[in-house]
Design an enzyme around this catalytic site. Structure first.
Site, short mmCIF file in Angstrom:
data_model
loop_
_atom_site.label_atom_id
_atom_site.label_comp_id
_atom_site.label_asym_id
_atom_site.label_seq_id
_atom_site.Cartn_x
_atom_site.Cartn_y
_atom_site.Cartn_z
CB SER A 123 -0.89 -0.04 1.24
OG SER A 123 -1.73 1.06 1.23
N GLY A 124 0.60 2.15 -0.94
CA GLY A 124 1.35 3.39 -1.00
C GLY A 124 2.60 3.32 -1.87
CB THR A 128 -3.56 3.81 -7.59
OG1 THR A 128 -3.97 2.73 -6.77
CG2 THR A 128 -4.77 4.43 -8.23
CB SER A 177 -7.06 1.41 -4.12
OG SER A 177 -6.06 2.16 -4.75
N GLY A 377 -2.15 -4.05 -2.23
CA GLY A 377 -0.89 -4.74 -1.96
C GLY A 377 -0.92 -5.44 -0.62
CD GLU A 379 -3.82 -2.90 4.08
OE1 GLU A 379 -3.85 -1.89 3.36
OE2 GLU A 379 -4.85 -3.47 4.46
N1 ADP Z 1 5.17 8.11 -10.08
C1 ADP Z 1 4.84 8.90 -9.07
N2 ADP Z 1 5.16 10.20 -9.10
C2 ADP Z 1 4.83 11.02 -8.09
N3 ADP Z 1 4.19 10.62 -6.99
C3 ADP Z 1 3.84 9.33 -6.87
C4 ADP Z 1 4.14 8.40 -7.91
N4 ADP Z 1 3.67 7.20 -7.53
C5 ADP Z 1 3.10 7.38 -6.32
N5 ADP Z 1 3.19 8.65 -5.91
C6 ADP Z 1 2.70 9.25 -4.65
O1 ADP Z 1 2.44 8.20 -3.75
C7 ADP Z 1 1.06 8.19 -3.34
C8 ADP Z 1 0.54 6.76 -3.21
O2 ADP Z 1 0.50 6.13 -4.47
P1 ADP Z 1 -0.65 5.11 -4.89
O3 ADP Z 1 -0.46 4.84 -6.32
O4 ADP Z 1 -1.96 5.59 -4.42
O5 ADP Z 1 -0.24 3.85 -4.03
P2 ADP Z 1 -0.90 2.40 -4.03
O6 ADP Z 1 -1.98 2.38 -5.06
O7 ADP Z 1 0.23 1.48 -4.36
O8 ADP Z 1 -1.40 2.20 -2.66
C9 ADP Z 1 0.35 8.97 -4.40
O9 ADP Z 1 -0.80 9.58 -3.90
C10 ADP Z 1 1.41 9.97 -4.84
O10 ADP Z 1 1.41 11.07 -3.97
MG MG Z 2 -3.96 2.09 -4.87
#
Ligand code: ADP
Ligand code: MG
Length: 1012
Positions: A123-124, A128, A177, A377, A379
Site C-alpha cells: 500500500s502506497g 494506482t 485504494s 498490496g 498489508e
Molecule cells: N510516479 C509517481 N510520481 C509522483 N508521486 C507518486 C508516484 N507514484 C506514487 N506517488 C505518490 O504516492 C502516493 C501513493 O501512491 P498510490 O499509487 O496511491 O499507491 P498504491 O496504489 O500502491 O497504494 C500517491 O498519492 C502519490 O502522492
Molecule cells: Mg492504490
C-alpha cells in the site's frame, strides 16, 4: 512467436543499457541482470539507491519494471516524453512506465495476443499512480476512433469517481485504494481504444462504520461536506462539520493537509456526466453519501426494523426486540450493505458507459485487449482482521501466478534458442495458497463451516477448529502452538500465517460476522421499499423472498480470484513491481530496511536469479556484431559471412572462455556481466584508435583529391587545341548532312538505302518523339498521331501497349468500392450479355450494396443469424409452387446461405451448397427459379422468385454462392420441382406489359414487356 517478439523488445532494452554502461558507476545499471553479484541483496539495494538519488525511479529486471515511489512530481510524464517512447527512438531511452506501456501495446498489435499488466507492491508504493500513467499513455498516444472519440476520456474520468467512493486515507497512503480493480481496455483492429470494463474486488466495507486512528472513511463523505453547495447540503439535511457525524471521525482526522476535498468534489462532479451519469443519478448518489438520513424509506418502519429482528421459526414469523448492541450492529450492517451495494452499482454503471456499443466490434476478430490489474498490496497492520486476510491471500495468489509465468517465459526463450535450461531454486508459495483455499481442509472452508454449523459458534471456536485442522502446518501458528518467543508477541485471539512476504498475525474477532455478511431480513424488506432509485436497484424484492443462503464473503472472494487468475493466465503478462522508499511519504528518503523488506517479499532477488540462472545478457547476433566488430580485424569493418560465424570469430578473438557464453539460434548469451563489461571497456579503449584510423583514411582521401585537381589543370591547355580542331570538323559534317537530307526527301518513296536512309530514320525518329508528347491521357481518348508508312505496324502495337498500360494504371488507383462494383458488372456481363433482354438496361445502373436499409431488416432476424452477417438484401415476390399465390418476402444473402424472410420470420434457408443452379428467361421479366439439390432433405425445394432487380440479385447470389457458371438462361420455359416426382413449368412470352398469371395446363405464365 511470443518469445521472439519479446526478445526483440528486450534486445532494445539492452541497447539502452549499453548506452549507459559507461555511466554505471554513478547511476548504477538500468537492468539488474547486469549486476555482477546478482546474489547480493546489498548490491541490488545499492543499485536502487543510486538510481533513486538521481531521480531514476525505474529499473528493469529483464522485462519486469521495478518502480520506486518518488513522493514528488517528476517531469517525466509529459506528452514529449510519451512521444520519445513511441517508435524508433525507443532504443536510446532509459527505463520508463511508458516504455512498458508501449511495448505491451505493440506486442498486442503485432502479435494479436491479449496482454495484461500486473501492478503489485504494498500500500502506497505507487500502484494506482502507475496504472493511471499507463491509461494516460494510451489515451494520449493511441489513434482515436471517430465514433468513440470520448472513450479515452471516459476511461480516464472513471478514475476520480471510483477513487472518491473506493479510496480513503490510511496510515500508509493518503489515497489508498480500498478495493481491488482489474480493468480491460479493448482496442479495435486499428489500435484505437473502443471499450473498457472494470471488475472490482472486495471493497473494505467495514471502513464505512469504523476507522483506525489516523485514518478516514471513504473520501466521498468528506468531499460532499466540504465541497457541496449550501443548498445541496440543506436539501440533504446535512451540516458542513464532519465532527457531527460519528461514522466520519472514528479515526479522529477528518481533515488531511495533503487532500483538498473541495477540489476533489469538483473533479468528481465534473467527471460524473462524462462517464454517463444522469442528473437524477448524481442526486441519488449524493443522497446515499448521506447515510444518516434520506434513505427514502418510511422512518418508523426503519426504526422498527433497526430495533427488532424477524425470525422465521417453524413457519411462523416471530419478532423479537434487539438489545442496544445488537441494534447498533444492525445499524452498522445496514450502512455497510448500502454502501457496498451502491459501490457495485456504481461500477456497473461505469461499465455501461465504457461498454462496446458497436456490434461490429463484438464480433471483430481484429480487436484485442490490454488488462490492467491494480489490486491492494500486501498489508500488515497493528491489528489485522478479515480484510487483511483476504488482501494478503490475494497477494499470495498473484505471487503464485507471477512465479509460474515468469519461469515459463524464461524457459520458453531458452527452448526457442536451443539452449539447455538449468533449474533455479525459488520459494514456491503454493503451500500457503493451499493452506488458505484448499477444499474442506483450508482456512476458508473451515471458516465457512463454522459459520454454517448449528449450535454455539463464535470467533474463538473458529480459532480452535483451525488449531485442530491445520495446526501442524508449517506456515500456521497460534498462541497455543507457538514457542515461547513467538507466544510473547501473539495474543490468544490471533493466528499467524507465514506468508511468502512475511508473518502476519490475524485477530479472529469479527471473522465470522464479516464472512457471514448478513443483513436482517426485515432491514432488507424496508430497503426494498426505498424510493431512492439506486437503492431500489440495489435491494431487490427477489432477495427477500429467496430463502437460499448466498455464498459466504471469503468463498465469494476466493471464487472471484480464481476467475481473475484465469483471465490473467489467458493473457501475455507484463509486470510493474512498485516499491515505497519510506513510510513517511517523504521525497528523497531511502529507508533501507523498508526497501529491503519489499525487495525480499516481492521476490525480486528470486526473479533476478531466474533471469540470471543461465545468462546475464543476451543479444541478437547482428546487434552484438554491429557494436563490437571494431574489436577484431576479421570482423572490421564488415563481416560478410554468416552472422553466427562472425560472432564466434569475434568472441574467440576477444578470448571468451567456453563457459562464459553460448550461441543460440539467433542470439549470443553471455553468462557473466563481467565478460560484457570487459568487452565494453575494450571498446571504450579502442575508440580513439578507431577514430585515428578513420582520420588517416580521411587525410589520404583529401590528398588524393588535391592531386586530381592539379592533373586536370595540365590537361586543360591541351584540351583547348583539340576543341578548335573539332569545331572545324563539325562544320564539315553539317554541310554533308544537309545534302543527305535533301537527297533523302527526293527519294523518300524508294527502297530504304544509302540514298534516303538518313531522311527516313529522321521521319521515324520525329514521329516517335511527337508521339511521346501526345500520348492519349485517358482510355476514352482514342486519338493517335498518324504514323509514317514505314511505322504503321509498330504504331499499332504501341497503341495497344499504351492502352493496356493505362488500364493497368487505372485499375491500380481505382477505389475498392468501385472495383467491387466493376467486378460484379463484369460477372453480370459474362452471364447476361446477349442472353437476356433486360440486361442492356441494367448496365448503366449501379449495383447497390443492399436494396434494404438496415432498419428494414427485422432485428430478430439479424439476431437469429448471429455471426452470419447479411451481405445483401432485396425485396422479392415469392410464388407458391402450387397455386402460384404471390407473397412479398425479403431475400437476404449471407456468406454461406440465403434466407427468405417474411417480416420477422425466417421462412426458408437455402445453403449455397444445396443450390444447384439459377434459371432465368431470356426476356425482360424479373422472374427467376432457384433449383435446389434434392438430396438434401433439410432444404425446402425449388424457389420461384420475382425481383425488380433480378440482374443485380442473381449476379450477387451467383458470386456469393460461387455459381456463376450455373446460371441458365432459357428462351421458352423453365421447369421446376413441385414435390418429389412432380414437375411444374413456367412459360415466358412477350407482351404489352409485365404480367404473371396462371396459364394453360396449370403452367405459370409470365408475360414480359416488349422492350423498344
Ligand atoms: N510516479 C509517481 N510520481 C509522483 N508521486 C507518486 C508516484 N507514484 C506514487 N506517488 C505518490 O504516492 C502516493 C501513493 O501512491 P498510490 O499509487 O496511491 O499507491 P498504491 O496504489 O500502491 O497504494 C500517491 O498519492 C502519490 O502522492
Ligand atoms: Mg492504490
Amino acid at each position: 512467436m511470443k518469445a521472439l517478439g519479446k526478445v526483440d523488445i528486450e534486445g532494445r532494452v539492452r541497447l539502452v543499457m549499453e548506452g549507459a554502461l559507461t555511466a554505471r558507476d554513478r547511476v548504477g545499471v538500468q537492468d539488474f541482470v547486469l549486476l555482477e553479484n546478482y546474489n547480493s541483496e546489498a548490491a541490488f539495494i545499492e543499485n536502487l539507491r543510486r538510481r533513486f538519488r538521481e531521480n531514476l525511479i525505474y529499473t528493469y529486471i529483464g522485462s519486469v519494471l521495478v518502480s520506486m515511489n518518488p513522493y514528488k512530481e517528476l517531469e517525466i510524464y509529459s506528452k514529449q516524453q510519451m512521444d520519445r517512447y513511441r517508435g524508433v527512438s525507443f532504443y536510446e531511452i532509459s527505463p520508463h512506465i511508458y516504455a512498458l506501456s508501449d511495448n505491451t501495446y505493440r506486442a498486442m498489435r503485432t502479435e494479436r495476443k491479449d496482454q495484461c499488466i500486473l501492478i503489485s507492491g504494498e500500500s502506497g508504493a505507487g500502484k494506482t499512480e502507475a496504472s493511471k500513467k499507463i491509461l494516460l499513455y494510451y489515451a494520449v498516444t493511441c489513434p482515436t476512433n471517430d465514433r468513440m472519440a470520448a472513450l479515452g476520456d471516459r476511461l480516464l474520468q472513471s478514475n476520480p469517481v471510483l477513487e472518491a467512493f473506493g479510496n480513503a486515507k490510511t496510515l500508509r497512503n493518503d489515497n489508498s485504494s480500498r478495493f481491488g480493480k482489474y480493468m480491460d481496455v479493448q482496442f479495435d483492429f486499428r489500435g484505437a481504444p473502443v471499450g473498457g470494463h472494470i471488475l472490482n474486488y472486495l471493497l473494505e466495507k467495514s471502513r464505512v462504520v469504523h476507522q483506525n486512528h489516523g485514518e478516514r472513511n471513504f473520501h466521498i463523505f468528506y468531499q460532499l461536506l466540504d465541497g457541496g453547495e449550501d443548498d445541496q447540503l440543506n436539501t440533504l439535511n446535512l451540516e458542513r462539520n464532519p465532527q457531527n457525524y460519528r461514522y466520519l471521525v472514528k479515526g479522529n482526522c477528518p481533515r488531511v493537509s495533503s487532500i483538498s476535498d473541495k477540489n476533489n468534489w469538483k473533479v468528481v462532479m465534473k467527471a460524473l456526466p462524462v462517464i454517463g451519469f444522469t442528473e437524477e443519478e448524481v442526486f441519488a448518489i449524493n443522497n446515499i453519501s448521506n447515510l444518516a438520513r434520506l434513505l427514502g424509506v418510511d422512518g418508523s418502519a426503519l426504526r422498527e426494523a433497526l430495533t427488532h429482528k424477524k425470525l422465521t421459526a417453524k413457519g411462523e414469523e416471530m419478532i423479537t426486540p434487539l438489545n442496544f448492541e445488537q441494534a447498533e450492529a444492525a445499524r452498522d450492517a445496514l450502512a455497510k450493505a448500502v454502501y457496498g451495494r451502491t459501490f457495485t452499482w456504481l461500477v456497473e454503471k461505469i461499465n455501461q458507459s465504457l461498454a462496446l456499443k458497436d456490434e461490429i466490434y463484438h464480433s471483430s476478430k481484429g480487436s484485442s485487449v490490454i488488462g490492467l490489474l491494480d489490486i491492494y498490496g500486501f498489508e500488515v497492520l497493528q491489528h489485522n482482521s478479515f480484510e487483511q486476510f483476504c488482501i494478503n491471500y490475494c497477494n499470495e495468489k498473484l505471487q503464485q501466478l507471477f512465479i509460474e509465468l515468469t519461469l515459463r517465459s524464461e524457459q520458453e526463450e531458452y527452448e526457442t534458442e536451443g539452449i539447455a535450461w538449468e533449474t533455479v531454486q525459488y520459494f514456491d508459495n503454493k503451500i500457503i495458497c493451499d493452506l488458505i483455499e484448499e477444499k474442506h481442509k483450508g482456512i476458508i472452508s473451515i471458516l465457512d463451516e463454522e459459520c454454517l454449523r448449528p449450535g454455539e459458534t463464535c470467533d474463538v471456536s473458529f480459532l480452535e477448529k483451525l488449531e485442530d485442522t491445520v495446526g501442524g502446518h508449517p506456515h500456521f501458528v497460534t498462541h497455543k502452538l507457538a514457542n515461547g518467543k513467538t507466544r510473547r508477541v501473539m495474543s490468544r485471539e490471533e493466528f499467524r500465517l507465514l506468508h511468502y512476504a512475511g508473518e502476519v498475525n490475524y485477530n479472529v474477532n469479527g471473522f465470522l460476522d464479516k464472512n457471514n455478511d448478513l443483513l436482517n431480513r426485515n432491514l432488507k424488506e424496508v430497503m426494498c421499499q426505498s424510493d431512492n432509485q439506486i437503492l431500489s436497484h440495489c435491494f431487490r424484492r427477489e432477495e427477500v423472498i429467496d430463502q437460499k443462503r448466498p455464498e459466504m464473503a471469503a468463498t465469494q472472494f476466493k471464487n472471484s480470484l480464481m476467475k481473475l487468475t484465469e483471465i490473467l493466465r489467458s493473457k501475455e503478462p507484463s509486470y510493474v513491481r512498485c516499491i515505497k522508499p519510506n513510510d513517511a511519504k517523504q521525497p528523497g528518503r531511502f529507508d533501507e530496511v523498508l526497501v529491503r523488506h519489499q525487495v525480499k517479499y516481492l521476490g525480486l532477488m528470486e526473479n533476478l536469479r531466474v533471469r540470471r540462472a543461465g545468462f546475464a545478457y543476451r543479444r541478437r547476433f547482428e546487434a552484438f556484431l554491429q557494436r563490437y566488430k571494431p574489436l577484431c580485424p576479421e570482423t572490421w569493418p564488415n563481416w560478410h559471412g554468416r552472422l553466427a560465424d562472425g560472432v564466434l570469430t569475434l568472441v574467440k578473438h576477444l578470448g571468451y572462455k567456453d563457459e562464459e557464453y553460448k550461441l543460440g539460434r539467433s542470439k549470443i548469451f553471455i553468462r557473466f556481466p563481467k565478460t560484457l563489461f570487459n568487452t565494453e571497456d575494450v571498446l571504450e579503449a579502442k575508440k580513439p584508435e578507431i577514430a585515428l584510423t578513420l582520420q588517416t583514411s580521411w587525410r589520404g582521401y583529401r590528398e588524393r583529391a588535391k592531386y586530381q585537381r592539379i592533373r586536370r589543370a595540365v590537361i586543360q591547355s591541351g584540351w583547348r587545341g583539340m576543341k578548335a580542331r573539332r569545331r572545324a570538323k563539325r562544320r564539315r559534317q553539317a554541310a554533308d548532312l544537309i545534302r543527305r537530307f535533301i537527297k533523302g526527301f527526293i527519294y523518300r518513296h524508294g527502297e530504304y538505302g544509302p540514298e534516303n536512309d538518313y531522311f527516313l530514320d529522321h521521319v521515324r525518329y520525329s514521329f516517335l518523339k511527337n508521339l511521346r508528347k501526345n500520348l492519349p491521357k485517358s482510355v476514352l481518348d482514342k486519338s493517335w498521331p498518324t504514323p509514317p508508312p514505314s511505322l504503321v505496324e509498330a504504331s499499332e502495337h504501341l497503341q495497344k501497349l499504351h492502352m493496356r498500360n493505362m488500364v493497368t494504371k487505372y485499375c491500380r488507383i481505382v477505389h475498392p468500392e468501385w472495383k467491387k462494383q466493376m467486378m460484379q458488372k463484369v460477372v453480370a456481363s459474362e452471364i447476361f450479355k446477349d442472353q437476356k433482354d433486360s440486361y442492356p438496361q441494367s448496365v448503366g445502373r449501379l449495383f447497390l450494396d443492399s436494396r434494404l436499409e438496415r432498419e428494414q431488416i427485422s432485428l430478430k432476424v439479424v439476431q437469429t443469424l448471429g455471426n452470419d452477417k447479411v451481405q445483401y438484401g432485396v425485396s422479392v415476390i415469392k410464388y407458391d409452387k402450387r397455386g402460384f399465390k404471390p407473397r412479398p418476402r425479403q431475400l437476404l444473402l449471407t456468406n454461406t446461405f440465403a434466407v427468405l424472410v417474411d417480416k420477422t420470420k425466417i421462412k426458408q434457408r437455402i445453403d449455397y451448397t444445396a443450390l444447384r443452379d439459377i434459371a432465368l428467361s431470356s426476356l425482360s421479366d424479373g422472374m427467376c427459379v432457384l433449383h435446389i439439390t434434392r438430396e438434401d432433405n433439410k432444404q425446402k425445394g425449388d424457389l420461384l422468385l420475382h425481383c425488380s432487380h433480378s440482374i443485380e440479385m442473381v449476379t450477387k447470389l451467383a458470386m456469393m454462392a460461387n455459381k456463376t457458371n450455373n446460371v441458365n438462361i432459357n428462351p421458352g420455359s423453365i421447369q421446376f420441382t413441385v414435390a418429389r416426382g412432380k414437375e411444374g413449368i413456367i412459360d415466358f412470352v412477350r407482351g404489352a406489359e409485365l404480367k404473371v398469371t396462371k396459364g394453360r395446363r396449370g403452367h405459370l405464365l409470365v408475360v414480359s414487356q416488349r422492350l423498344l
